[in-house]
Write a protein that holds these residues in place. Sequence first.
Motif, PDB file in Angstrom:
ATOM      1  N   GLY A 130      20.790 -31.280 -39.001  1.00 24.36           N
ATOM      2  CA  GLY A 130      20.160 -32.572 -39.259  1.00 24.36           C
ATOM      3  C   GLY A 130      18.966 -32.439 -40.200  1.00 24.36           C
ATOM      4  O   GLY A 130      18.759 -33.284 -41.083  1.00 24.36           O
ATOM      5  N   ILE A 131      18.171 -31.390 -40.020  1.00 25.14           N
ATOM      6  CA  ILE A 131      17.037 -31.149 -40.912  1.00 25.14           C
ATOM      7  C   ILE A 131      17.520 -30.893 -42.337  1.00 25.14           C
ATOM      8  O   ILE A 131      16.934 -31.387 -43.313  1.00 25.14           O
ATOM      9  CB  ILE A 131      16.198 -29.966 -40.393  1.00 25.14           C
ATOM     10  CG1 ILE A 131      15.501 -30.340 -39.076  1.00 25.14           C
ATOM     11  CG2 ILE A 131      15.165 -29.530 -41.429  1.00 25.14           C
ATOM     12  CD1 ILE A 131      14.803 -29.187 -38.396  1.00 25.14           C
ATOM     13  N   ALA A 133       7.072 -24.053 -37.986  1.00 25.61           N
ATOM     14  CA  ALA A 133       6.599 -24.032 -39.376  1.00 25.61           C
ATOM     15  C   ALA A 133       7.113 -25.238 -40.152  1.00 25.61           C
ATOM     16  O   ALA A 133       6.373 -25.865 -40.927  1.00 25.61           O
ATOM     17  CB  ALA A 133       7.038 -22.738 -40.046  1.00 25.61           C
ATOM     18  N   VAL A 134       8.379 -25.590 -39.957  1.00 27.58           N
ATOM     19  CA  VAL A 134       8.948 -26.753 -40.650  1.00 27.58           C
ATOM     20  C   VAL A 134       8.273 -28.040 -40.184  1.00 27.58           C
ATOM     21  O   VAL A 134       7.947 -28.926 -40.993  1.00 27.58           O
ATOM     22  CB  VAL A 134      10.469 -26.815 -40.428  1.00 27.58           C
ATOM     23  CG1 VAL A 134      11.044 -28.119 -40.976  1.00 27.58           C
ATOM     24  CG2 VAL A 134      11.161 -25.624 -41.087  1.00 27.58           C
ATOM     25  N   ALA A 135       8.051 -28.163 -38.878  1.00 30.48           N
ATOM     26  CA  ALA A 135       7.377 -29.353 -38.360  1.00 30.48           C
ATOM     27  C   ALA A 135       5.956 -29.462 -38.912  1.00 30.48           C
ATOM     28  O   ALA A 135       5.507 -30.548 -39.311  1.00 30.48           O
ATOM     29  CB  ALA A 135       7.342 -29.317 -36.831  1.00 30.48           C
ATOM     30  N   GLY A 136       5.244 -28.335 -38.959  1.00 27.27           N
ATOM     31  CA  GLY A 136       3.889 -28.343 -39.502  1.00 27.27           C
ATOM     32  C   GLY A 136       3.863 -28.720 -40.973  1.00 27.27           C
ATOM     33  O   GLY A 136       2.986 -29.468 -41.421  1.00 27.27           O
ATOM     34  N   ILE A 174      11.128 -27.103 -51.644  1.00 28.03           N
ATOM     35  CA  ILE A 174      10.597 -26.254 -50.569  1.00 28.03           C
ATOM     36  C   ILE A 174      11.193 -26.658 -49.228  1.00 28.03           C
ATOM     37  O   ILE A 174      11.618 -25.811 -48.432  1.00 28.03           O
ATOM     38  CB  ILE A 174       9.058 -26.340 -50.536  1.00 28.03           C
ATOM     39  CG1 ILE A 174       8.471 -25.652 -51.770  1.00 28.03           C
ATOM     40  CG2 ILE A 174       8.510 -25.715 -49.250  1.00 28.03           C
ATOM     41  CD1 ILE A 174       6.968 -25.820 -51.898  1.00 28.03           C
ATOM     42  N   PHE A 175      11.247 -27.960 -48.968  1.00 25.13           N
ATOM     43  CA  PHE A 175      11.857 -28.440 -47.724  1.00 25.13           C
ATOM     44  C   PHE A 175      13.329 -28.061 -47.667  1.00 25.13           C
ATOM     45  O   PHE A 175      13.838 -27.660 -46.613  1.00 25.13           O
ATOM     46  CB  PHE A 175      11.697 -29.955 -47.613  1.00 25.13           C
ATOM     47  CG  PHE A 175      10.407 -30.389 -46.998  1.00 25.13           C
ATOM     48  CD1 PHE A 175      10.243 -30.408 -45.625  1.00 25.13           C
ATOM     49  CD2 PHE A 175       9.341 -30.772 -47.797  1.00 25.13           C
ATOM     50  CE1 PHE A 175       9.045 -30.803 -45.048  1.00 25.13           C
ATOM     51  CE2 PHE A 175       8.134 -31.173 -47.231  1.00 25.13           C
ATOM     52  CZ  PHE A 175       7.986 -31.186 -45.857  1.00 25.13           C
ATOM     53  N   ILE A 208      12.131 -35.279 -40.232  1.00 22.77           N
ATOM     54  CA  ILE A 208      12.178 -33.812 -40.200  1.00 22.77           C
ATOM     55  C   ILE A 208      11.196 -33.273 -39.158  1.00 22.77           C
ATOM     56  O   ILE A 208      11.516 -32.340 -38.408  1.00 22.77           O
ATOM     57  CB  ILE A 208      11.873 -33.244 -41.592  1.00 22.77           C
ATOM     58  CG1 ILE A 208      13.031 -33.549 -42.546  1.00 22.77           C
ATOM     59  CG2 ILE A 208      11.627 -31.745 -41.532  1.00 22.77           C
ATOM     60  CD1 ILE A 208      12.804 -33.091 -43.969  1.00 22.77           C
ATOM     61  N   ALA A 209      10.004 -33.861 -39.100  1.00 23.84           N
ATOM     62  CA  ALA A 209       9.025 -33.407 -38.108  1.00 23.84           C
ATOM     63  C   ALA A 209       9.538 -33.626 -36.684  1.00 23.84           C
ATOM     64  O   ALA A 209       9.342 -32.766 -35.801  1.00 23.84           O
ATOM     65  CB  ALA A 209       7.699 -34.138 -38.313  1.00 23.84           C
TER      66      ALA A 209
END
Length: 352
Positions: A194-195, A128-131, A154-155, A69-70
Motif C-alpha cells: 500500500g505504501i 523511518a518512512v512514517a517520520g 525518495i518516497f 503513507i504516515a
Amino acid sequence: MLPTQGWRSATPPLGVPTLGAPRCRSAAHARHVRGRSSNNGSIDETGDEIPLSVPQPEPSRRQVPCRLIAGLATAGCLETAYLTIARYTNAPVACPIGGGCATVLTSEWSTLFHTIPLSLAGSLSYGAVAGLALWQLTRRASPTAPDPRSTKLIFLGGALALSTTSAYLLYILLTRFPGESCSWCLASAGLSFGIAAAAASALRAEDLAEAAGAAGGIVAFTSLALAVGIGRPNASVITALDYHAPEITTESSQEAMSLAERLRAAGARMYGAFWCSHCYEQKLEFGREAMAAFPYVECYPTGWHPGMEPDAACTAVPGGLEGFPTWVIGGKKSEGDLTLQQLEERLSALGY
C-alpha cells in the motif's frame, strides 16, 4: 484650415501598400510590448506572438499522499514492534487467522545474520518512512504546494525497499513453510504494498519511466541484501514431505532427564512436527537419553501433503494449535521452544 500641401500623415493613406512600412506605436505601447510575456511563445518587435515549435510540459502539481503513507507506516511500525517485544520476552504471539504464526516468526528465516529479528528491522524501517512523511507535511509552503520531484523519488525508493522485502518473505513463506499461514506476515505485506502504491501515485507516467532504472537497482540491491542476511529461498514449491524422525545427537544432563520425567508425570505435552526446526532444537536441549520420558506428540506421524490434517491427538487440543512447537502444561498453552528454566518454573507453579 490645415494646408494639404506638404502635410504627411503618421500612417500611409488608404490604398498604399504597407509591406515593410513601420507601424505607428505609442511609447506606452512599446513599453507594454517589451514587458509582455507569454506562456505559448515569444514576442517580436511588433508585439506579435511567435509560437514555439515544441510546447513545454506543465510541471506536475501532484503531492505525495503523506498522511496516507504516515498512517500505513505507523501501523506497520506498531505491528512489527509487537512481534519484536513478543520475541524478546518469549511471549506467545496471537494468530488471528489460521495458524503457523509462531512457527514462521521464530524460524531460522526470521532473523538477519541469525542475530537481528526481522521484526525489529521492519519496525525501524516503517518508523523511518512514517517520520519522513510527517516531516514532509511540516515543511510544505502551503497545504496545496506541489512536492519536488526529488522528494517523490525518495518516497518511491523507500517504498520499493519495503515492498521488495515483503515479496521476498512471502516467497519464503510459500516455499519453506508448506501448509502454514502467517496473518502478521500477510498484514505487513499489505501495508508495504500500500505504501508503494501511494508513493507511485504522486509521479507521472513519464517520471516513473525515467526512474525505472534506479527502481530496478533498489529492488536488486534489497534482494541481494536479504539473500545474504537471511538466505536464499528454495526455488521449488514443496508439495509433500515423507516422515523422517530427526536423530538426537546430544547427551542428556541429569537435570534434563529429571525434568522430562516430571513433565510426563504432570501430564505436560509438547506438540510438534518432524520438519519443525525449533521442535528439533527443543529435543536437542533435552538430549538423547531424556527422549525415553520426553512428552512429545508428533502431529504428522505419516508425513505431510497439502490439505492434510494433523493427527487426532493434535486436533483435540482445546483451542487448536497455531504453530510448532506448542507446550501444554497444566492446561495452559505456550507457543515456541522453552528453556529448561522456563519449564522448571511452570512445573513449580503446578506443585511438581
